[in-house]
Design a protein around this motif. Sequence first.
Motif, PDB file in Angstrom:
ATOM      1  N   GLY A 180       0.770  -1.237   0.000  1.00 45.27           N
ATOM      2  CA  GLY A 180       0.000   0.000   0.000  1.00 45.27           C
ATOM      3  C   GLY A 180       0.803   1.291   0.000  1.00 45.27           C
ATOM      4  O   GLY A 180       0.242   2.365  -0.262  1.00 45.27           O
ATOM      5  N   HIS A 181       2.097   1.216   0.291  1.00 44.98           N
ATOM      6  CA  HIS A 181       2.900   2.436   0.307  1.00 44.98           C
ATOM      7  C   HIS A 181       2.949   3.081  -1.078  1.00 44.98           C
ATOM      8  O   HIS A 181       2.725   4.299  -1.227  1.00 44.98           O
ATOM      9  CB  HIS A 181       4.316   2.107   0.790  1.00 44.98           C
ATOM     10  N   SER A 182       3.225   2.291  -2.090  1.00 47.75           N
ATOM     11  CA  SER A 182       3.269   2.804  -3.455  1.00 47.75           C
ATOM     12  C   SER A 182       1.912   3.343  -3.883  1.00 47.75           C
ATOM     13  O   SER A 182       1.812   4.412  -4.511  1.00 47.75           O
ATOM     14  CB  SER A 182       3.728   1.697  -4.418  1.00 47.75           C
ATOM     15  N   GLN A 183       0.839   2.627  -3.533  1.00 48.12           N
ATOM     16  CA  GLN A 183      -0.503   3.052  -3.904  1.00 48.12           C
ATOM     17  C   GLN A 183      -0.870   4.377  -3.244  1.00 48.12           C
ATOM     18  O   GLN A 183      -1.574   5.209  -3.830  1.00 48.12           O
ATOM     19  CB  GLN A 183      -1.518   1.972  -3.523  1.00 48.12           C
ATOM     20  N   MET A 184      -0.377   4.602  -2.014  1.00 49.44           N
ATOM     21  CA  MET A 184      -0.637   5.874  -1.338  1.00 49.44           C
ATOM     22  C   MET A 184      -0.015   7.033  -2.104  1.00 49.44           C
ATOM     23  O   MET A 184      -0.656   8.071  -2.322  1.00 49.44           O
ATOM     24  CB  MET A 184      -0.075   5.831   0.086  1.00 49.44           C
ATOM     25  N   PHE A 185       1.228   6.857  -2.537  1.00 47.66           N
ATOM     26  CA  PHE A 185       1.890   7.899  -3.300  1.00 47.66           C
ATOM     27  C   PHE A 185       1.160   8.170  -4.613  1.00 47.66           C
ATOM     28  O   PHE A 185       0.947   9.330  -4.991  1.00 47.66           O
ATOM     29  CB  PHE A 185       3.345   7.503  -3.578  1.00 47.66           C
TER      30      PHE A 185
END
Length: 308
Positions: A180-185
């Motif tokens: 989810g870190h990439s998706q947040m960005f």
Amino acid sequence: MDGIQEWYRSPLSGHDILAGGILIVLTVLFIFFYGLVIIVLWNASKEIIGFRYLLSSALADILCMIQYGLLDGVAILTKSGLVRGEGRSLLQLYMDWVWFACCFHLPLIAWSRLHAIYSPHSFREQRQWMSYAICGAFAWLLSLIVCCATHWHPFYVRFYFEPAAYGMLAEDFPKYQRDGHSQMFVGIHIFVVVLPLVFYSLTIALLIKHRSFAGAVQPEKGNRRQSVETKLIVPCILGTIVFVIGQVAITMGTGSGPWATWTICFLFFLNSALQPILLVAFSPFLRNGVISLLTIGKPARKSTLVSV
């Protein structure tokens, strides 16, 4: 891993000096140039309200250039990761805060352009403290809240400077892509691009409507400030386009190897470095102000700037 250890044991190569040197030299040059633009913005910010928002954005851009240009260059030339252990978390928190501040300035500046055209009298009456309070709340404070809310979340993956890779690496890249870190960005980047497009579309529509009533009437002297505000729309729109192009290039990938990692940091740096060039290129007011500083060697008087 053996290759990285070998790199640390070897003296600086020509590629190392080139990679680090380019980043450091460009950072110094662009910060100097941005400094000239900031002087012009500051001298006229009491009368040109939009300049206050650009000043706040300029601060974020300079900090962004320092972290992706200067720090990376120093890390490469000194063969040092700069910080270790918990220091990496604090550095990552700071860097995310600066980057999100850059991002959140995009819709904020777009809103200021819409406000300047839709309600010019109200915009001109805006107090200086109010302008900076809006920037502080919706760019700097909001970005800090987002960082603090996500930095200690389980999906968060820490990045760190790896000089052998000429850039920043993730401690767990598969987790970064999966949890989810990439998706947040990506979500934040989409938000800060779509919202300005809406604001700029409305602004352009209002400009077309106003010009249809203007006819051949000559602008009065009192409208000079409004003319300066209006002419800021083009560089601000182009700044958003530059942001989109940079993020698309980073998302699509830059290949593999140290120079690919270097290119990612350079694209983040370039996003901020191009902003003063766009402002000077498309705003006659700022261009004449910067030329005045370069030719006279001292800040132009405010009355001279306003009469441009």
